[in-house]
Design a protein around this motif. Structure first.
Motif, PDB file in Angstrom:
ATOM      1  N   LYS A 197      11.488  -1.524 -10.777  1.00  0.00           N
ATOM      2  CA  LYS A 197      10.993  -2.342  -9.674  1.00  0.00           C
ATOM      3  C   LYS A 197      11.917  -2.267  -8.460  1.00  0.00           C
ATOM      4  O   LYS A 197      11.458  -2.222  -7.315  1.00  0.00           O
ATOM      5  N   ASP A 235      13.767  -9.349 -17.418  1.00  0.00           N
ATOM      6  CA  ASP A 235      12.771  -8.308 -17.176  1.00  0.00           C
ATOM      7  C   ASP A 235      13.398  -6.933 -17.394  1.00  0.00           C
ATOM      8  O   ASP A 235      14.269  -6.505 -16.636  1.00  0.00           O
ATOM      9  N   ASP A 236      12.946  -6.208 -18.416  1.00  0.00           N
ATOM     10  CA  ASP A 236      13.531  -4.895 -18.695  1.00  0.00           C
ATOM     11  C   ASP A 236      13.023  -3.813 -17.743  1.00  0.00           C
ATOM     12  O   ASP A 236      13.429  -2.657 -17.839  1.00  0.00           O
ATOM     13  N   GLN A 237      12.147  -4.195 -16.811  1.00  0.00           N
ATOM     14  CA  GLN A 237      11.634  -3.255 -15.820  1.00  0.00           C
ATOM     15  C   GLN A 237      12.330  -3.404 -14.464  1.00  0.00           C
ATOM     16  O   GLN A 237      11.908  -2.787 -13.479  1.00  0.00           O
ATOM     17  N   TRP A 238      13.406  -4.171 -14.391  1.00  0.00           N
ATOM     18  CA  TRP A 238      14.012  -4.464 -13.097  1.00  0.00           C
ATOM     19  C   TRP A 238      14.464  -3.198 -12.372  1.00  0.00           C
ATOM     20  O   TRP A 238      14.357  -3.118 -11.136  1.00  0.00           O
TER      21      TRP A 238
END
Length: 305
Positions: free
Chosen positions: A169, A163-166
């Protein structure tokens, strides 16, 4: 219109700071007296902010033991936490570089070396550079302020997969709203993971190495929320986008200053987007769930709506 938005934001922030002090149940009389010594009369927003900064400089951020970890705050010293349990800490690499190297300098190279080290722990060049960088940071102008951390087990799922949004988040789950990219420039962060035992100075182990945060342990911030007196940990503000039913409580604690080591380095990444929830919306939901647990919530005349 911009002036009106600025005035409304200012009103919300000052209201949030006042809410925090009204709801704070964890201060001993001795600690309140200590804080009162730095408050200036006549009381005003400006004097309050200046007095709070003076308190932090003299009682929290100096080179000695912060008041957080002394007898006047003994009621908030934790105990019973497994010393082998992992904690997680997020640092802005921009801040680390300013301390380690002095001034505002480019972080691109150090981000790349951290990424190389995380990918391959046997990369001797990356190891040498990261070791030197952490040593420079540890030896730099660091004060003894309490360190906020979360529990690894509550956020580890954010690192699963690709997940490149970690990073976004993780920022949201830990309530780190001040890490908000401006002008399109991403914010590089370093994630540190270490055991409770690594954050437990020997002189405190007999009393508990972790401390529940209060309004007097950090700067004035609307992203901080006090927790009811009977709760065993603090609770971070959840800035993750979603409905009220999606709101998550994530524990936060304080521990004393530690020196960062290679073994603490877990991940490096970029925060690219604003928080998923506004601070105002997150606080409304947060206190909606906690209202029944605060003993003095009825004193809050201007409830967040």
């Amino acid at each position: 219109m911009k002036m009106l938005e600025t005035m409304q934001a200012f009103h919300f922030e000052e209201r949030a700071l006042a809410e925090n002090f009204i709801l704070e149940e964890r201060l001993s009389e001795e600690r309140e007296d200590s804080y009162a010594q730095f408050l200036m009369l006549p009381m005003s927003i400006v004097n309050w902010h200046e007095g709070h900064r003076d308190y932090l400089n003299h009682r929290i951020r100096h080179k000695g033991t912060p008041e957080t970890f002394t007898d006047v705050n003994s009621q908030n010293l934790g105990s019973g936490v497994d010393q082998d349990q992992f904690l997680v800490r997020v640092e802005s690499l921009d801040r680390l570089v300013r301390v380690a190297r002095g001034g505002d300098v480019d972080t691109t190279d150090i981000v790349e070396y951290f990424a190389r080290f995380i990918k391959d722990k046997s990369d001797s060049e990356a190891v040498a550079i990261i070791e030197k960088f952490l040593s420079d940071y540890n030896m730099g102008y660091r004060d003894s302020r309490p360190i906020f951390a979360g529990f690894w087990g509550e956020v580890k799922e954010l690192f699963d997969g690709d997940d490149d949004q970690w990073a976004n988040k993780l920022r949201d789950r830990l309530g780190l709203g001040y890490l908000n990219p401006k002008g399109g420039r991403p914010i590089p962060i370093l994630v540190l993971r270490y055991r409770v035992a690594d954050a437990a100075p020997a002189k405190l182990k007999h009393r508990g190495s972790l401390v529940v945060p209060t309004v007097l342990d950090c700067g004035l911030s609307p992203y901080f929320c006090p927790t009811p007196q009977d709760w065993p940990t603090g609770q971070a503000l959840d800035l993750t986008s979603g409905t009220e039913d999606d709101y998550a409580f994530t524990c936060e604690i304080l521990h004393q200053h530690i020196e960062y080591a290679l073994s603490h380095v877990y991940r490096v990444g970029l925060i690219t987007d604003p928080p998923g929830r506004t601070c105002e919306e997150a606080r409304r939901i947060h206190f909606m769930y906690l209202e029944k647990d605060f003993r003095y919530f009825e004193q809050l005349q201007f409830k967040v709506e």
